[in-house]
Design an enzyme around this catalytic site. Structure first.
Site, PDB file in Angstrom:
ATOM      1  N   LYS A  91     -12.835  -6.911 -10.565  1.00  0.00           N
ATOM      2  CA  LYS A  91     -13.151  -5.707 -11.315  1.00  0.00           C
ATOM      3  C   LYS A  91     -11.891  -4.976 -11.780  1.00  0.00           C
ATOM      4  O   LYS A  91     -11.915  -4.248 -12.760  1.00  0.00           O
ATOM      5  CB  LYS A  91     -14.036  -4.781 -10.499  1.00  0.00           C
ATOM      6  CG  LYS A  91     -13.346  -4.117  -9.337  1.00  0.00           C
ATOM      7  CD  LYS A  91     -14.187  -2.988  -8.792  1.00  0.00           C
ATOM      8  CE  LYS A  91     -13.554  -2.509  -7.505  1.00  0.00           C
ATOM      9  NZ  LYS A  91     -14.388  -1.835  -6.602  1.00  0.00           N
ATOM     10  N   LYS A 133       0.820  -1.208   0.000  1.00  0.00           N
ATOM     11  CA  LYS A 133       0.000   0.000   0.000  1.00  0.00           C
ATOM     12  C   LYS A 133       0.856   1.262   0.000  1.00  0.00           C
ATOM     13  O   LYS A 133       0.480   2.271  -0.596  1.00  0.00           O
ATOM     14  CB  LYS A 133      -0.977  -0.016   1.179  1.00  0.00           C
ATOM     15  CG  LYS A 133      -2.126  -0.985   0.946  1.00  0.00           C
ATOM     16  CD  LYS A 133      -2.988  -1.151   2.169  1.00  0.00           C
ATOM     17  CE  LYS A 133      -3.979  -2.299   1.980  1.00  0.00           C
ATOM     18  NZ  LYS A 133      -4.538  -2.739   3.277  1.00  0.00           N
ATOM     19  N   LYS A 170      -8.039 -14.463 -12.364  1.00  0.00           N
ATOM     20  CA  LYS A 170      -9.301 -14.626 -11.642  1.00  0.00           C
ATOM     21  C   LYS A 170     -10.272 -13.479 -11.919  1.00  0.00           C
ATOM     22  O   LYS A 170      -9.877 -12.410 -12.398  1.00  0.00           O
ATOM     23  CB  LYS A 170      -9.053 -14.808 -10.149  1.00  0.00           C
ATOM     24  CG  LYS A 170      -8.403 -13.654  -9.464  1.00  0.00           C
ATOM     25  CD  LYS A 170      -8.250 -14.004  -7.978  1.00  0.00           C
ATOM     26  CE  LYS A 170      -7.782 -12.776  -7.227  1.00  0.00           C
ATOM     27  NZ  LYS A 170      -7.675 -13.009  -5.795  1.00  0.00           N
TER      28      LYS A 170
END
Ligand code: TRP
Length: 331
Positions: A197, A111, A194
């Protein structure tokens, strides 16, 4: 009965991959364990501090989980920020979580790399909040995927450290857990990995997609020129369609298209039509429930209130005991 806790991210709608991966597991677990499912809205502030989205995101996730079959009478489903005992335990656990170990967390490092301008303290102590979520109910089982394994390891470290520090055997060790042995992985429609979005507009079919949208997405899925040899292996961009079919269609349907593929007689257009039909058939009752619950403000309020009550009862007991162990006393 063993206790299960799982936190649900409050960003993003559910797609078929979430359904067959996580949600279906939850549905089975709620009959056999004491389950706490909550929407992790505090966690979302570490990366999405956007007041205009917060409530609607939480609401949408709640609606979708209910529509998918989480039973608020059987499980405890609640909003994290409705349970003030969680941030209290988080504060207490922060006193024995060390900077070094928090900085070593891979998700923290990821992050920081992704958002170098928003390295806030909440991001650093994300694993402490997650530990508090779990140990507030003294849970032993946490249904999460591989990406959360390190967070669970940290949860165990914090629990054990607390037990050692105060010479108690209070917090049990939480373990990752999946109902049954194998998780069904649903690939994306583009066959590149996979379903999700982040992979692009048409890669995922959402639980709330209308039949028209489902049709559009499935018919757009990329295929190849077809097999040229009998029984040849399927490339990813074809295997994905078969994998999705395996989840939503009958065994006969799947066998039928496998046979056609193996005989080099398959027509992908027909397969996609069938797949569209079966996904639509599978999702229609869920979509109708989403639309129904979405409008039912009274029902949602009842569910949230009931969840909060049940969660606070369990969390309150833990906090009272923890405060006593740490040495806080009433005057
Ligand atoms: N970190 C989890 C995720 O990103 C969400 C989460 C927050 C969670 N608290 C939790 C999961 C407690 C399990 C238990 O998916």
């Amino acid at each position: 009965m063993e206790t299960v806790v799982s936190g649900i991210r409050s960003t993003g709608n559910l797609h078929l991959g979430n359904y067959f991966g996580a949600v279906q597991n939850f549905l089975k677990m709620q009959h056999e364990y004491n389950c706490y499912f909550f929407i992790a809205d505090y966690h979302s502030l570490t990366t999405h501090p956007t007041p205009s989205d917060l409530h609607n995101n939480v609401r949408r996730v709640l609606v979708e989980y209910l529509a998918a079959g989480i039973d608020p009478e059987k499980s405890t489903i609640y909003i994290q920020s409705d349970v003030p005992e969680i941030p209290e335990l988080y504060l207490l656990m922060n006193m024995n979580a060390y900077l070094g170990e928090l900085e070593r967390s891979t998700s923290f490092k990821d992050k920081v790399r992704a958002n170098p301008d928003n390295v806030n303290a909440g991001l650093l102590t994300y694993p402490v909040l997650m530990a508090a979520d779990i140990i507030i109910h003294r849970a032993t089982k946490v249904p999460v995927g591989k990406d959360q394994e390190q967070h669970l390891e940290m949860t165990r470290t914090f629990s054990n450290r607390f037990n050692r520090m105060y010479d108690v055997e209070y917090f049990p060790e939480a373990q990752a857990f999946n109902f049954g042995t194998e998780l069904i992985k649903i690939p994306g429609l583009d066959g590149k990995g996979k379903m999700g979005k982040s992979e692009g507009e048409n890669n995922a079919v959402y639980l709330g997609d209308s039949p028209e949208v489902i049709k559009k997405k499935v018919m757009k899925a990329v295929t190849d020129g077809g097999p040229t040899e009998m029984n040849q292996a399927k490339p990813d961009i074809i295997q994905n369609l078969f994998d999705i079919m395996k989840a939503v269609s009958s065994k006969d349907t799947l066998d039928h298209f496998n046979e056609l593929y193996n005989k080099c007689e398959i027509r992908y257009g027909n397969m996609k039509k069938q797949l569209t039909e079966d996904i639509t058939h599978f999702l229609t009752p869920i979509r109708e429930k989403i639309e129904d619950i979405e409008r039912n403000e009274d029902y949602l309020r009842k569910v949230v209130t009931l969840g909060q009550e049940k969660a606070r009862e369990s969390a309150g007991k833990t906090i009272r005991e923890v405060r006593e162990i740490i040495g806080f006393k009433k005057f």
